[in-house]
Design an enzyme around this catalytic site. Structure first.
Site: not given
Length: 126
Positions: A62-64
């Site tokens: 989940p780089c967001h």
DNA sequence: ACCGTGACGGCGA
DNA sequence: TTCGCCGCCACGG
């Protein structure tokens, strides 16, 4: 695709450490490049950005959920502005992360404490 | 092997 | 407060 024309770059050992640490961050919470750097044992948040920039596992990794220390959104899919960033904000909003009318991140910890520097311990805050 | 480039962060002007 | 500079460090050319 033959090996010669395969341009996919396998994640480096460093990138994999970053991705592993990032998976600790649950939906609806965010962390920062700097805290992530601390978690993997480097002093360069920039290096973490390098790894996330080419994250091949989004959104499973989940780089967001990684934002900048000054609470601006950081980048998404390599872009630092524009529609990719709107997408990043939308992903967070869908997870329940709060934004104000100006589209700025509402960060409860700051509202509670009134402090302007980041708390030391938690890698994750909401 | 070297060098420039960042999805950064913090400190001073 | 905003802005620029510099330290940070993995990577790709």
């Amino acid at each position: 695709m033959s090996p010669l024309e395969n341009t996919y770059l396998a994640p480096t050992a460093f990138a994999q450490r970053v991705y592993a640490a990032l998976q600790q961050v649950p939906a609806g919470r965010v962390t920062t490049y700097g805290w992530l750097a601390h978690a993997v044992g480097v002093k360069s948040a920039q290096a973490v950005g390098q790894a996330l920039r080419r994250n091949p596992f989004a959104p499973a990794v989940p780089c967001h959920r990684v934002i900048a220390a000054d609470l601006h959104l950081g980048g998404f899919h390599g872009a630092r502005a524009g529609t990719p960033l709107a997408h990043k904000r939308q992903l967070l909003a869908d997870e329940g992360v709060l934004f104000d009318a100006q589209g700025q991140l509402v960060e409860p910890w700051r509202l509670w404490s009134g402090q302007k520097t980041m708390p030391q311990s938690p890698m994750v805050f909401s």
